[in-house]
Scaffold this motif. Structure first.
Motif, PDB file in Angstrom:
ATOM      1  N   ALA A  58       0.831  -1.204   0.000  1.00 57.66           N
ATOM      2  CA  ALA A  58       0.000   0.000   0.000  1.00 57.66           C
ATOM      3  C   ALA A  58       0.868   1.257   0.000  1.00 57.66           C
ATOM      4  CB  ALA A  58      -0.929  -0.009   1.214  1.00 57.66           C
ATOM      5  N   TRP A  59       1.917   1.263   0.832  1.00 63.51           N
ATOM      6  CA  TRP A  59       2.811   2.427   0.846  1.00 63.51           C
ATOM      7  C   TRP A  59       3.527   2.587  -0.480  1.00 63.51           C
ATOM      8  CZ3 TRP A  59       2.573   6.322   4.101  1.00 63.51           C
ATOM      9  CH2 TRP A  59       1.961   6.121   5.350  1.00 63.51           C
ATOM     10  N   ALA A  60       3.886   1.474  -1.080  1.00 66.43           N
ATOM     11  CA  ALA A  60       4.558   1.549  -2.379  1.00 66.43           C
ATOM     12  C   ALA A  60       3.625   2.149  -3.430  1.00 66.43           C
ATOM     13  CB  ALA A  60       5.030   0.158  -2.797  1.00 66.43           C
ATOM     14  N   LEU A  61       2.366   1.716  -3.418  1.00 69.26           N
ATOM     15  CA  LEU A  61       1.393   2.266  -4.372  1.00 69.26           C
ATOM     16  C   LEU A  61       1.237   3.770  -4.165  1.00 69.26           C
ATOM     17  CD1 LEU A  61      -1.510  -0.357  -4.505  1.00 69.26           C
ATOM     18  CD2 LEU A  61       0.495  -0.101  -5.985  1.00 69.26           C
ATOM     19  N   MET A  62       1.160   4.142  -2.902  1.00 68.20           N
ATOM     20  CA  MET A  62       1.044   5.567  -2.567  1.00 68.20           C
ATOM     21  C   MET A  62       2.213   6.329  -3.193  1.00 68.20           C
ATOM     22  SD  MET A  62      -0.684   7.709  -0.414  1.00 68.20           S
ATOM     23  CE  MET A  62      -0.571   9.078  -1.590  1.00 68.20           C
ATOM     24  N   ALA A  66      19.931  -5.816 -22.006  1.00 65.35           N
ATOM     25  CA  ALA A  66      20.569  -7.078 -21.632  1.00 65.35           C
ATOM     26  C   ALA A  66      19.546  -8.180 -21.364  1.00 65.35           C
ATOM     27  CB  ALA A  66      21.438  -6.856 -20.390  1.00 65.35           C
ATOM     28  N   GLY A  67      18.272  -7.817 -21.487  1.00 62.60           N
ATOM     29  CA  GLY A  67      17.246  -8.821 -21.253  1.00 62.60           C
ATOM     30  C   GLY A  67      17.063  -9.199 -19.797  1.00 62.60           C
ATOM     31  N   GLU A  68      17.564  -8.347 -18.899  1.00 56.02           N
ATOM     32  CA  GLU A  68      17.445  -8.686 -17.482  1.00 56.02           C
ATOM     33  C   GLU A  68      16.088  -8.311 -16.888  1.00 56.02           C
ATOM     34  OE1 GLU A  68      21.751  -8.644 -15.439  1.00 56.02           O
ATOM     35  OE2 GLU A  68      20.978  -6.653 -15.920  1.00 56.02           O
ATOM     36  N   ILE A  69      15.397  -7.421 -17.551  1.00 57.36           N
ATOM     37  CA  ILE A  69      14.071  -7.034 -17.066  1.00 57.36           C
ATOM     38  C   ILE A  69      13.074  -7.140 -18.198  1.00 57.36           C
ATOM     39  CG2 ILE A  69      14.979  -5.482 -15.293  1.00 57.36           C
ATOM     40  CD1 ILE A  69      14.227  -3.150 -17.190  1.00 57.36           C
ATOM     41  N   GLY A  70      11.800  -6.983 -17.853  1.00 51.44           N
ATOM     42  CA  GLY A  70      10.747  -7.118 -18.843  1.00 51.44           C
ATOM     43  C   GLY A  70      10.626  -5.907 -19.753  1.00 51.44           C
ATOM     44  N   ASP A  71       9.519  -5.860 -20.446  1.00 52.77           N
ATOM     45  CA  ASP A  71       9.311  -4.819 -21.446  1.00 52.77           C
ATOM     46  C   ASP A  71       8.674  -3.573 -20.807  1.00 52.77           C
ATOM     47  OD1 ASP A  71       8.979  -3.480 -23.832  1.00 52.77           O
ATOM     48  OD2 ASP A  71       7.034  -4.463 -24.214  1.00 52.77           O
ATOM     49  N   VAL A  72       9.504  -2.830 -20.093  1.00 50.52           N
ATOM     50  CA  VAL A  72       8.967  -1.650 -19.393  1.00 50.52           C
ATOM     51  C   VAL A  72       9.489  -0.375 -20.017  1.00 50.52           C
ATOM     52  CG1 VAL A  72       8.970  -2.976 -17.246  1.00 50.52           C
ATOM     53  CG2 VAL A  72      10.865  -1.410 -17.747  1.00 50.52           C
ATOM     54  N   ASP A  73       8.703   0.675 -19.858  1.00 50.43           N
ATOM     55  CA  ASP A  73       9.175   1.988 -20.317  1.00 50.43           C
ATOM     56  C   ASP A  73      10.136   2.510 -19.256  1.00 50.43           C
ATOM     57  OD1 ASP A  73       7.951   4.792 -21.937  1.00 50.43           O
ATOM     58  OD2 ASP A  73       9.233   4.961 -20.175  1.00 50.43           O
ATOM     59  N   PRO A  74      11.391   2.691 -19.614  1.00 51.78           N
ATOM     60  CA  PRO A  74      12.387   3.045 -18.586  1.00 51.78           C
ATOM     61  C   PRO A  74      12.064   4.362 -17.882  1.00 51.78           C
ATOM     62  CG  PRO A  74      13.430   2.438 -20.661  1.00 51.78           C
ATOM     63  CD  PRO A  74      11.964   2.586 -20.953  1.00 51.78           C
ATOM     64  N   GLU A  75      11.553   5.312 -18.626  1.00 51.21           N
ATOM     65  CA  GLU A  75      11.268   6.616 -18.032  1.00 51.21           C
ATOM     66  C   GLU A  75      10.166   6.509 -16.963  1.00 51.21           C
ATOM     67  OE1 GLU A  75      12.810   9.479 -18.901  1.00 51.21           O
ATOM     68  OE2 GLU A  75      11.603  10.872 -17.695  1.00 51.21           O
ATOM     69  N   VAL A  76       9.058   5.955 -17.368  1.00 53.90           N
ATOM     70  CA  VAL A  76       7.936   5.846 -16.422  1.00 53.90           C
ATOM     71  C   VAL A  76       8.316   4.956 -15.230  1.00 53.90           C
ATOM     72  CG1 VAL A  76       5.577   5.025 -16.120  1.00 53.90           C
ATOM     73  CG2 VAL A  76       6.211   6.267 -18.200  1.00 53.90           C
ATOM     74  N   ALA A  77       8.966   3.845 -15.535  1.00 54.08           N
ATOM     75  CA  ALA A  77       9.363   2.939 -14.457  1.00 54.08           C
ATOM     76  C   ALA A  77      10.323   3.628 -13.498  1.00 54.08           C
ATOM     77  CB  ALA A  77      10.005   1.684 -15.030  1.00 54.08           C
ATOM     78  N   ALA A  78      11.204   4.460 -14.057  1.00 56.07           N
ATOM     79  CA  ALA A  78      12.169   5.152 -13.205  1.00 56.07           C
ATOM     80  C   ALA A  78      11.454   6.069 -12.220  1.00 56.07           C
ATOM     81  CB  ALA A  78      13.147   5.951 -14.058  1.00 56.07           C
ATOM     82  N   TRP A  79      10.463   6.798 -12.711  1.00 54.34           N
ATOM     83  CA  TRP A  79       9.699   7.679 -11.815  1.00 54.34           C
ATOM     84  C   TRP A  79       8.932   6.864 -10.778  1.00 54.34           C
ATOM     85  CZ3 TRP A  79      10.520  12.633 -11.069  1.00 54.34           C
ATOM     86  CH2 TRP A  79      11.161  13.375 -12.082  1.00 54.34           C
ATOM     87  N   ALA A  80       8.426   5.731 -11.196  1.00 55.30           N
ATOM     88  CA  ALA A  80       7.707   4.881 -10.245  1.00 55.30           C
ATOM     89  C   ALA A  80       8.657   4.386  -9.146  1.00 55.30           C
ATOM     90  CB  ALA A  80       7.073   3.701 -10.973  1.00 55.30           C
ATOM     91  N   LEU A  81       9.854   3.992  -9.544  1.00 51.31           N
ATOM     92  CA  LEU A  81      10.831   3.534  -8.549  1.00 51.31           C
ATOM     93  C   LEU A  81      11.169   4.662  -7.580  1.00 51.31           C
ATOM     94  CD1 LEU A  81      13.402   1.361 -10.559  1.00 51.31           C
ATOM     95  CD2 LEU A  81      11.371   0.673  -9.273  1.00 51.31           C
ATOM     96  N   MET A  82      11.343   5.827  -8.133  1.00 51.22           N
ATOM     97  CA  MET A  82      11.630   7.005  -7.307  1.00 51.22           C
ATOM     98  C   MET A  82      10.527   7.168  -6.253  1.00 51.22           C
ATOM     99  SD  MET A  82      13.693   9.810  -7.190  1.00 51.22           S
ATOM    100  CE  MET A  82      13.656   9.856  -5.402  1.00 51.22           C
ATOM    101  N   GLY A  83       9.292   7.028  -6.709  1.00 51.40           N
ATOM    102  CA  GLY A  83       8.162   7.186  -5.801  1.00 51.40           C
ATOM    103  C   GLY A  83       8.149   6.125  -4.712  1.00 51.40           C
ATOM    104  N   VAL A  84       8.400   4.885  -5.106  1.00 54.74           N
ATOM    105  CA  VAL A  84       8.406   3.808  -4.114  1.00 54.74           C
ATOM    106  C   VAL A  84       9.492   4.081  -3.064  1.00 54.74           C
ATOM    107  CG1 VAL A  84       8.880   1.363  -3.742  1.00 54.74           C
ATOM    108  CG2 VAL A  84       7.469   2.080  -5.690  1.00 54.74           C
ATOM    109  N   GLY A  85      10.655   4.418  -3.545  1.00 57.86           N
ATOM    110  CA  GLY A  85      11.749   4.671  -2.615  1.00 57.86           C
ATOM    111  C   GLY A  85      11.440   5.830  -1.683  1.00 57.86           C
ATOM    112  N   GLU A  86      10.900   6.893  -2.245  1.00 60.21           N
ATOM    113  CA  GLU A  86      10.633   8.061  -1.414  1.00 60.21           C
ATOM    114  C   GLU A  86       9.591   7.775  -0.339  1.00 60.21           C
ATOM    115  OE1 GLU A  86      10.936  12.090  -2.581  1.00 60.21           O
ATOM    116  OE2 GLU A  86       8.794  12.457  -2.259  1.00 60.21           O
ATOM    117  N   MET A  87       8.522   7.108  -0.753  1.00 60.84           N
ATOM    118  CA  MET A  87       7.444   6.884   0.208  1.00 60.84           C
ATOM    119  C   MET A  87       7.853   5.865   1.273  1.00 60.84           C
ATOM    120  SD  MET A  87       4.495   8.069   0.995  1.00 60.84           S
ATOM    121  CE  MET A  87       4.089   9.024  -0.454  1.00 60.84           C
TER     122      MET A  87
END
Lengths: 221, 221, 221, 221
Positions: free
Chosen positions: C153-157, D141-162
């Motif tokens: 839930a926190w991750a989604l947030m 390198a085929g280590e991850i799936g078919d994700v948009d790096p830009e959007v995924a990067a922002w999502a990771l940023m959000g997860v880490g921050e929260m």
DNA sequence: AATGAATGAGAGTTCATTCAT
DNA sequence: TATGAATGAACTCTCATTCAT
């Protein structure tokens, strides 16, 4: 955030204290604004907070300062007297002179009940303490009657305050406006009052008439 | 815009005066707000201005009202005494009792120097006038010594005010917080003070010890 | 001193809240002044304190109000979905729409760490609580994988907040000035993000491509 | 007016930056005053303007400095991993460690929206840029799936921050007071979060349970 | 008679910044 | 390089008073 660290700062703080005393005397504590005080001291408003934490802090510093000085004046006066009767008289003389010169002390203290009860009480208690010590010594020396020094000291304080208010601060015949030159207590009133307290204290020789006492003390004034 | 024209209006004005007395006693004139007073009186803020022109107007009405009542109490007390000494004593007794019950009068008057000098002076002058008349009569009757009634009256006012402040209003050992139950002057202090003023006035019979006086007056209390 | 008692008062308070939201969005909590807010609400400054105890009080009331509304919008959105995947998607859709319409909520909360930690935490915790409950139900129903509902839930947030900040609030290519019309999240970004979280949650059917998902949801929008 | 020209000057500027970080962490940017910062650095207020043009200038220098250091820490951490999954995990580990040690960065950035939008955006964009590059390489390198790096990067940023905010900065069970020692993310939460992002990214081998992953990475820590 | 909303001037205080030494 | 005094604009908040109902 309080003590000046340079000569310039010291002067500025002194200017502020002097301005505050004048403005307090004119308008009272509540009506006096920091703006008015700093304006009179010719400094910016912000400067005020370099030397005082608040308006209340200023008030307390001022009351303490004036209290110290009025007590000094009173004890210097009392020391001039060669017996208790004279000490009493000269102490009151100085008290009234100080009141005339520093009406702020008087007025501000009366306003202080809700502003700083602590400062107000300390002011009265310190003066009373001086009276009390004098009375205790006088009693031990047999110069006054069998009075309770504590109660008598408060009574003297009351007499001095009320006579000072009535005859020093109220410009006779005035409508109540302040800021005009205050007059000291008239001689006859002063003599009457001194005789009043000397009878109350049973001061040796207090049976002489007020007029005679006045004639006596004129010599050394 | 001032005098209530109906019974309901009269009650409302009375509620406001009572609330004002309480709030003034607690917080002083300056800190007391119309909002606080009307809240305590359970009326809306606007209602206030139906009966008072301003905060100052309220203040002056209140001081005048209390002044009338304290003088009534004092003269009733004095009338109980069969001679000047007793009149003095009983007058002071009532004064302190009134002070204990109505601390607002006392406190607000001391704050009034800059609020309404006229009201403050009138307050003191009226009480002093009562003292003066009593002293003049007593002097004519030979009950007291050769004192100036005017000066002595102001001195008595001062003694009463200061002793009242010190022993009635300051909850002993307190740090200055108000609103707590005020204690009347302790018996021994009261006796000492009465003896003080009787010596000062040269009241006939004032040579008796304070203890003896106390014993005497206990009978008729 | 807080709740309006008449219709007029209610309107005034509403005007103030609306003005505050706008000004907070434009300048932030710290830079927003009561003067600016009341000016915008076309009321006098004093009026503000009829309905709010302080700037902080206003802030907390506003955050709570907006929080309630954003959660309502999100749960309404989620309720539109017939399974967890759709609920997730529609919830985010509403979240971003709300962010676009009420940038103040978003911006002000990020500023709130030192202003009102309690309000800030409550804001996040309440939203997270909604996520958590949804995830718990979905997990019980076997709609998502074996995730810890609280942490997820926190991750989604976090994902929602950061994507919202980046794609809703930052006017693309802008230099950082605010107050211009905010754009909602572009479709492709939205789809990518939804796919991201669905993979993270192991949502059934999340293996489909983002494009396919988009095509699917277009139908019911 | 900015760069120190002597060794002594350099030390003074460093003292100021360190003091600013501490004060910002404790009180936030807005509440932190130059007076407080210089006091903590044991220099006079005027000295501040020898090295910084304004409070904002200091803020931006500090954010840039901390940003550089957090990215260094993260990329050092990521470099320790021998594959994308490990790189991700170690990068987050460093991010949280940095957050715990330098809460100022985190807190001040969240407050920065209206202080210096440019600095805030640059901060996020630079970190995101690091994520994006890593994701692009991993995808190639085929280590991850078919994700948009830009959007995924922002999502990771959000997860880490929260997650950082919730589990590193909020002292559990606390009432919101700051300045106490911050705790790093608990192991189980950390594992859950890493598993969350690895599923989201479709990291090869991300189907393994969180527990298994934890066991694996314990070896090289 | 009574209400309570609205007013707006003015209060004390803070603080980034400048200046003289 | 460093100091600390000085500035003054701007802030939040209070409150006696007025107004519309």
């Amino acid at each position: 955030m309080n003590a000046p660290r340079t000569k310039r700062g010291e002067q500025t703080k002194a200017k502020l204290l002097a301005a505050a005393e004048a403005v307090f005397a004119e308008q009272g504590y509540q009506a006096a604004s920091i703006a008015r005080i700093t304006e009179r001291a010719h400094v910016a408003q912000g400067t005020f907070y370099l030397y005082f934490e608040s308006k209340l802090d200023l008030f307390e510093q001022l009351v303490e300062d004036l209290n110290r000085r009025v007590r000094k004046a009173m004890s210097d006066g009392a020391a001039r007297g060669s017996n208790r009767a004279e000490a009493e008289r000269e102490g009151f003389r100085e008290f009234f002179a100080f009141t005339a010169e520093h009406p702020a002390l008087y007025r501000v203290v009366r306003e202080a009940e809700y502003v700083s009860p602590g400062a107000m009480r300390a002011h009265y208690e310190r003066i009373v303490e001086g009276y009390r010590e004098g009375l205790e010594r006088a009693r031990a020396a047999g110069e006054i009657g069998d009075v309770d020094p504590e109660v008598a000291a408060w009574a003297l304080m009351g007499v001095g305050e009320m006579i000072g208010m009535r005859y020093v601060l109220w410009p006779t015949g005035d409508d109540g406006a302040y800021g005009t030159a205050a007059t000291p207590v008239p001689d006859d009133v002063f003599d009457e009052m001194v005789a009043f307290v000397q009878r109350a204290l049973g001061t040796a020789g207090s049976t002489q008439t007020a007029a005679a006492t006045a004639a006596l003390t004129k010599e050394d004034s």
